[in-house]
Design a protein around this motif. Structure first.
Motif, short mmCIF file in Angstrom:
data_model
loop_
_atom_site.label_atom_id
_atom_site.label_comp_id
_atom_site.label_asym_id
_atom_site.label_seq_id
_atom_site.Cartn_x
_atom_site.Cartn_y
_atom_site.Cartn_z
N GLY A 90 34.82 41.09 32.95
CA GLY A 90 34.41 42.40 33.41
C GLY A 90 35.64 43.24 33.68
O GLY A 90 36.75 42.82 33.39
N PRO A 91 35.48 44.44 34.26
CA PRO A 91 36.63 45.29 34.53
C PRO A 91 37.65 44.61 35.45
O PRO A 91 38.84 44.70 35.24
CB PRO A 91 36.02 46.51 35.23
N ARG A 92 37.13 43.88 36.45
CA ARG A 92 38.02 43.27 37.42
C ARG A 92 38.82 42.11 36.80
O ARG A 92 40.03 42.02 36.96
CB ARG A 92 37.19 42.76 38.60
N SER A 93 38.11 41.24 36.07
CA SER A 93 38.81 40.10 35.49
C SER A 93 39.69 40.55 34.32
O SER A 93 40.69 39.90 34.02
CB SER A 93 37.83 39.02 35.06
N ALA A 94 39.34 41.68 33.68
CA ALA A 94 40.19 42.21 32.61
C ALA A 94 41.53 42.67 33.21
O ALA A 94 42.58 42.46 32.61
CB ALA A 94 39.50 43.37 31.90
N ARG A 95 41.49 43.28 34.39
CA ARG A 95 42.74 43.66 35.06
C ARG A 95 43.58 42.43 35.36
O ARG A 95 44.78 42.42 35.17
CB ARG A 95 42.41 44.39 36.37
N ARG A 96 42.89 41.39 35.86
CA ARG A 96 43.59 40.17 36.21
C ARG A 96 44.21 39.54 34.94
O ARG A 96 45.35 39.09 34.96
CB ARG A 96 42.61 39.18 36.86
N ALA A 97 43.44 39.58 33.85
CA ALA A 97 43.93 39.00 32.60
C ALA A 97 45.14 39.79 32.09
O ALA A 97 46.12 39.21 31.61
CB ALA A 97 42.81 38.98 31.56
N ALA A 98 45.07 41.14 32.19
CA ALA A 98 46.17 41.97 31.72
C ALA A 98 47.44 41.67 32.52
O ALA A 98 48.54 41.54 31.96
CB ALA A 98 45.80 43.45 31.84
#
Lengths: 192, 192
Positions: B18-26
């Protein structure tokens, strides 16, 4: 190893993706070759080349110093955070109009992380008497150890040190809160 | 939009992020620029260029026809699956030694998916009398509709049609199974 296996193995290293969801993600990508796979490859390459850590505060940006450090509208307060994710979380609130200092971790005797492994030296060199430094570190043992260490090093330097308030989270139900939070919220109670 | 925002937006389109885990992944990627970000970009580019759908069975491979279709050790059975992920799941078991046919979806009146949108024509053209065709479609309404449609089209063609057994999953507890599964397992009971 095939191209697909390589891709799945690399995707599985992302936080939040395991081997199974990495397979699903790879499949999703290959089905959307033009719409998602090629743009993602390009975005990764571009970001890897363009993004640099700001030499002043440790924030990530394509310009040096970063946009936050350059922003003349921001006040002289420095908010010390552990990690970029914490900086982003604070920026999202829109409630803070100062600058940041990213430590890139916390002191940890167990993991062998000492003050020289963090950007504490740069912080000490950066702050000026009269400036406010907010220690916005996580309310974990490591975060609080690091906060105490920084407070010790800044003692007597004329810096105004503050920390985030502890208490009941907005929307939080008392019944579900841990004792530590309730004790802190009670101790820091305010007049209505 | 910055390089980082572009990357986060693209990562957020992956299933499971999701948006939150995508930030974490980035963030995770940028911290591991050399070890993960550059190899992932390269793997995406290589896979996007090299992977093709097999013209015989629809499997994904870098060679045409795919390695499974080429494999002379495999028998003449054709296992019809909805999706590549199902093919991979069956291959992981190591229990099947025939070939596959990937439909790339299921019939769905609601979503406007008709027989011509799937690879059913290619399947009909491919099978020969006396060959066994296993319909390994999901036990969903769409999967079973599609299985019935294929069975109708193959009726009288001399094909030996089979489907996966339905019953209690290995390790499954009766108490937690739905009525449909229990009914099917009871109806298909076998002598010990």
């Amino acid at each position: 190893m095939s191209e697909l296996d390589t891709l799945i193995q690399l995707l599985a290293k992302l936080p939040g993706l395991g081997p199974r969801s990495a397979r699903r993600a790879a499949l999703h990508l290959i089905k959307r070759r033009e719409a998602l796979m090629a743009p993602l490859a390009a975005a990764l390459t571009r970001a890897a080349q363009a993004m640099r850590n700001c030499s002043v505060c440790g924030n990530l940006d394509t310009i040096e110093p970063c946009a936050i450090c350059r922003d003349g509208e921001r006040d002289g307060t420095i908010c010390v955070v552990e990690d970029l994710a914490d900086l982003w979380a604070l920026e999202r609130t829109g409630a803070y109009r100062g600058r940041y200092h990213v430590l890139s971790g916390t002191l940890s005797a167990l993991d062998g992380v000492g003050p020289e492994d963090l950007t504490i030296g740069a912080l000490l060199a950066r702050v000026k008497p009269g400036q406010e430094v907010i220690l916005a570190l996580n309310a974990t043992v490591e975060g609080q150890t690091t906060a105490h260490y920084i407070a010790d090093r800044l003692a007597g330097s004329g810096i105004k040190l503050t920390r985030l308030a502890q208490g009941v989270p907005v929307g939080g139900e008392l019944d579900y809160l841990d004792d530590g939070t309730l004790t802190a919220a009670l101790a820091a109670r305010r007049a209505l």
